[in-house]
Design a protein around this motif. Structure first.
Motif, PDB file in Angstrom:
ATOM      1  N   MET A 196       0.859  -1.199   0.000  1.00  0.00           N
ATOM      2  CA  MET A 196       0.000   0.000   0.000  1.00  0.00           C
ATOM      3  C   MET A 196       0.892   1.244   0.000  1.00  0.00           C
ATOM      4  SD  MET A 196      -2.672   1.639   2.437  1.00  0.00           S
ATOM      5  CE  MET A 196      -3.176   0.323   3.499  1.00  0.00           C
ATOM      6  N   GLN A 197       0.486   2.227  -0.782  1.00  0.00           N
ATOM      7  CA  GLN A 197       1.288   3.454  -0.812  1.00  0.00           C
ATOM      8  C   GLN A 197       0.990   4.286   0.437  1.00  0.00           C
ATOM      9  OE1 GLN A 197      -0.825   2.490  -3.568  1.00  0.00           O
ATOM     10  NE2 GLN A 197      -0.079   3.660  -5.320  1.00  0.00           N
ATOM     11  N   LEU A 241     -11.992  -5.333  11.306  1.00  0.00           N
ATOM     12  CA  LEU A 241     -11.750  -5.190   9.867  1.00  0.00           C
ATOM     13  C   LEU A 241     -10.766  -4.035   9.698  1.00  0.00           C
ATOM     14  CD1 LEU A 241     -15.326  -5.601   8.295  1.00  0.00           C
ATOM     15  CD2 LEU A 241     -13.676  -7.356   8.986  1.00  0.00           C
ATOM     16  N   GLY A 242      -9.514  -4.356   9.322  1.00  0.00           N
ATOM     17  CA  GLY A 242      -8.501  -3.324   9.083  1.00  0.00           C
ATOM     18  C   GLY A 242      -7.541  -3.163  10.250  1.00  0.00           C
ATOM     19  N   PHE A 243      -6.422  -3.909  10.220  1.00  0.00           N
ATOM     20  CA  PHE A 243      -5.474  -3.841  11.348  1.00  0.00           C
ATOM     21  C   PHE A 243      -4.642  -2.557  11.303  1.00  0.00           C
ATOM     22  CE2 PHE A 243      -1.401  -4.999  13.463  1.00  0.00           C
ATOM     23  CZ  PHE A 243      -1.910  -5.285  14.714  1.00  0.00           C
ATOM     24  N   GLY A 244      -4.289  -2.126  10.079  1.00  0.00           N
ATOM     25  CA  GLY A 244      -3.533  -0.880   9.927  1.00  0.00           C
ATOM     26  C   GLY A 244      -2.270  -0.867  10.751  1.00  0.00           C
ATOM     27  N   THR A 245      -2.167   0.118  11.641  1.00  0.00           N
ATOM     28  CA  THR A 245      -0.979   0.287  12.486  1.00  0.00           C
ATOM     29  C   THR A 245      -1.042  -0.560  13.758  1.00  0.00           C
ATOM     30  OG1 THR A 245      -2.018   2.030  13.784  1.00  0.00           O
ATOM     31  CG2 THR A 245      -0.850   2.719  11.776  1.00  0.00           C
ATOM     32  N   GLY A 246      -2.205  -1.166  14.029  1.00  0.00           N
ATOM     33  CA  GLY A 246      -2.352  -1.891  15.290  1.00  0.00           C
ATOM     34  C   GLY A 246      -2.700  -0.973  16.455  1.00  0.00           C
ATOM     35  N   LEU A 247      -3.037   0.286  16.165  1.00  0.00           N
ATOM     36  CA  LEU A 247      -3.383   1.200  17.265  1.00  0.00           C
ATOM     37  C   LEU A 247      -4.577   0.675  18.069  1.00  0.00           C
ATOM     38  CD1 LEU A 247      -3.208   3.849  18.848  1.00  0.00           C
ATOM     39  CD2 LEU A 247      -4.576   4.931  17.045  1.00  0.00           C
ATOM     40  N   ASN A 248      -5.627   0.252  17.373  1.00  0.00           N
ATOM     41  CA  ASN A 248      -6.800  -0.243  18.106  1.00  0.00           C
ATOM     42  C   ASN A 248      -6.437  -1.450  18.951  1.00  0.00           C
ATOM     43  OD1 ASN A 248      -8.429   1.678  16.959  1.00  0.00           O
ATOM     44  ND2 ASN A 248      -9.252   0.320  15.382  1.00  0.00           N
ATOM     45  N   PHE A 249      -5.611  -2.322  18.375  1.00  0.00           N
ATOM     46  CA  PHE A 249      -5.215  -3.491  19.157  1.00  0.00           C
ATOM     47  C   PHE A 249      -4.435  -3.071  20.401  1.00  0.00           C
ATOM     48  CE2 PHE A 249      -1.856  -6.406  20.381  1.00  0.00           C
ATOM     49  CZ  PHE A 249      -2.672  -7.358  20.989  1.00  0.00           C
ATOM     50  N   PHE A 263      -8.444  -8.531  10.331  1.00  0.00           N
ATOM     51  CA  PHE A 263      -8.380  -8.894   8.916  1.00  0.00           C
ATOM     52  C   PHE A 263      -7.775  -7.714   8.147  1.00  0.00           C
ATOM     53  CE2 PHE A 263     -11.621 -11.314  11.032  1.00  0.00           C
ATOM     54  CZ  PHE A 263     -11.440 -12.604  10.543  1.00  0.00           C
ATOM     55  N   GLU A 264      -6.685  -7.964   7.439  1.00  0.00           N
ATOM     56  CA  GLU A 264      -5.939  -6.847   6.832  1.00  0.00           C
ATOM     57  C   GLU A 264      -5.376  -7.241   5.462  1.00  0.00           C
ATOM     58  OE1 GLU A 264      -5.214  -3.480   7.569  1.00  0.00           O
ATOM     59  OE2 GLU A 264      -4.363  -3.734   5.559  1.00  0.00           O
ATOM     60  N   LEU A 265      -5.704  -6.432   4.459  1.00  0.00           N
ATOM     61  CA  LEU A 265      -5.249  -6.711   3.093  1.00  0.00           C
ATOM     62  C   LEU A 265      -3.804  -6.287   2.856  1.00  0.00           C
ATOM     63  CD1 LEU A 265      -5.859  -7.631   0.196  1.00  0.00           C
ATOM     64  CD2 LEU A 265      -6.993  -5.447  -0.213  1.00  0.00           C
ATOM     65  N   PHE A 266      -3.401  -5.186   3.451  1.00  0.00           N
ATOM     66  CA  PHE A 266      -2.048  -4.653   3.220  1.00  0.00           C
ATOM     67  C   PHE A 266      -1.303  -4.529   4.545  1.00  0.00           C
ATOM     68  CE2 PHE A 266      -4.753  -2.557  -0.072  1.00  0.00           C
ATOM     69  CZ  PHE A 266      -4.214  -3.179  -1.183  1.00  0.00           C
ATOM     70  N   PRO A 325      -7.864 -10.116   1.580  1.00  0.00           N
ATOM     71  CA  PRO A 325      -9.124  -9.372   1.579  1.00  0.00           C
ATOM     72  C   PRO A 325     -10.008  -9.792   2.750  1.00  0.00           C
ATOM     73  CG  PRO A 325      -8.669 -10.328  -0.597  1.00  0.00           C
ATOM     74  CD  PRO A 325      -7.665 -10.908   0.351  1.00  0.00           C
ATOM     75  N   ALA A 326     -10.583  -8.828   3.431  1.00  0.00           N
ATOM     76  CA  ALA A 326     -11.384  -9.120   4.621  1.00  0.00           C
ATOM     77  C   ALA A 326     -12.513 -10.082   4.296  1.00  0.00           C
ATOM     78  CB  ALA A 326     -11.928  -7.825   5.211  1.00  0.00           C
ATOM     79  N   PHE A 327     -13.133  -9.902   3.133  1.00  0.00           N
ATOM     80  CA  PHE A 327     -14.271 -10.770   2.806  1.00  0.00           C
ATOM     81  C   PHE A 327     -13.848 -12.235   2.830  1.00  0.00           C
ATOM     82  CE2 PHE A 327     -17.143 -13.134   0.127  1.00  0.00           C
ATOM     83  CZ  PHE A 327     -18.373 -12.736   0.607  1.00  0.00           C
ATOM     84  N   LEU A 371     -15.295  -2.221  13.250  1.00  0.00           N
ATOM     85  CA  LEU A 371     -15.370  -2.053  11.792  1.00  0.00           C
ATOM     86  C   LEU A 371     -14.578  -0.794  11.448  1.00  0.00           C
ATOM     87  CD1 LEU A 371     -19.158  -2.933  11.304  1.00  0.00           C
ATOM     88  CD2 LEU A 371     -17.163  -4.465  11.425  1.00  0.00           C
ATOM     89  N   ASP A 372     -13.375  -1.000  10.904  1.00  0.00           N
ATOM     90  CA  ASP A 372     -12.451   0.141  10.774  1.00  0.00           C
ATOM     91  C   ASP A 372     -11.774   0.184   9.405  1.00  0.00           C
ATOM     92  OD1 ASP A 372     -11.239   2.445  11.640  1.00  0.00           O
ATOM     93  OD2 ASP A 372      -9.630   1.441  12.746  1.00  0.00           O
ATOM     94  N   GLY A 373     -12.572   0.008   8.346  1.00  0.00           N
ATOM     95  CA  GLY A 373     -12.033   0.250   7.008  1.00  0.00           C
ATOM     96  C   GLY A 373     -11.782   1.735   6.812  1.00  0.00           C
TER      97      GLY A 373
END
Ligand SMILES: C[S@@+](CC[C@H](N)C(=O)[O-])C[C@H]1O[C@@H](n2cnc3c(N)ncnc32)[C@H](O)[C@@H]1O
Length: 229
Positions: free
Chosen positions: A1-2, A55-63, A85-88, A140-142, A157-159
């Motif tokens: 991901m850019q 949905l959407g791990f990103g930086t892991g901040l929520n975790f 669940f994380e695509l990138f 993909p989360a799906f 739910l954090d897309g």
């Protein structure tokens, strides 16, 4: 991901044209939207095990913020499993850079980055302490949620913004999320878009609109009602 960095440590996705969390304070936003929206930490009381899906791990901040709060109140012998669940999946050093913004989650950031597999692929399973497990399902989360046989207690739910990341808020995905939620289980999201609310309602959730974080008019949260016998 850019990925682009704004103001030093604020990750921004140029692919989706969106920040990973609100610019005011993503950690406090997490507490307001995802923990409180799911009735946490109160719902942890008396539970032997608790399963959160994201949905959407990103930086892991929520975790990391969830783990911090969990450590404050958890009872001996109880376990938290956080499945995201994380695509990138991001690289460990990018996660580190983003999360270093918050001294409050220093210990969680360091432990997460030390255990993070670079590059993350498949399902990354991290046993972080005797009572906390993290699984990041890459792809993909799906597909990830469809393949999961877990029954979740709560969902984050954090897309990215629904207008730019439709796959993360589709009727089909919201239905899967609902199907993999236990009766009485919950979801919460910062999003308030009409089509997201309608997709969640159509899936079977009882949806509530609440005041959003930091001046945002609305957010959504809700419950999976018990089915009638
Ligand atoms: C708003 S960010 C999540 C922020 C994150 N929860 C945190 O604590 O930093 C949205 C995330 O969704 C991911 N994403 C976007 N589309 C996706 C898809 N179809 N399946 C899985 N993840 C997706 C992005 O890569 C991004 O990491």
């Amino acid at each position: 991901m850019q990925l682009e960095w704004r103001d030093g440590d604020m990750p921004y996705s140029t692919a989706f044209g969106d920040h990973f969390y609100c610019q005011t304070d993503g950690r406090l936003e997490c507490g307001h939207v995802f923990l409180n929206g799911n009735g946490l930490p109160e719902r942890w009381r008396g539970r032997q095990s608790f399963l959160i899906g994201e949905l959407g791990f990103g930086t892991g901040l929520n975790f990391c913020e969830t783990w911090r709060q969990w450590k404050l109140v958890r009872e001996a012998g109880s376990t938290l499993h956080f499945v995201s669940f994380e695509l990138f999946p991001m690289r460990g050093d990018d996660i580190d850079r983003a999360l270093a913004h918050w001294p409050e989650i220093d210990a969680e950031r360091k432990a997460l980055v030390a255990a993070w597999p670079d590059p993350a692929s498949g399902t990354a399973s991290l046993e972080l302490d005797g009572q906390t497990r993290l699984s990041v399902v890459c792809g993909p989360a799906f597909e990830g949620v469809a393949a999961s046989s877990e029954v979740f207690d709560a969902w984050y739910l954090d897309g990215f913004a629904p207008s730019r990341n439709g796959d993360m808020w589709s009727a089909e995905l919201m239905q899967l999320v609902h199907d993999r939620t236990r009766e009485g289980g919950s979801f919460a999201t910062y999003a308030a878009a009409g089509f997201v609310r309608r997709n969640l309602q159509a899936a079977g959730f009882a949806v509530e609109r609440r005041k959003g974080f930091a001046g945002k008019r609305e957010m959504l949260c809700g419950l999976k009602p018990a089915s009638e016998a």
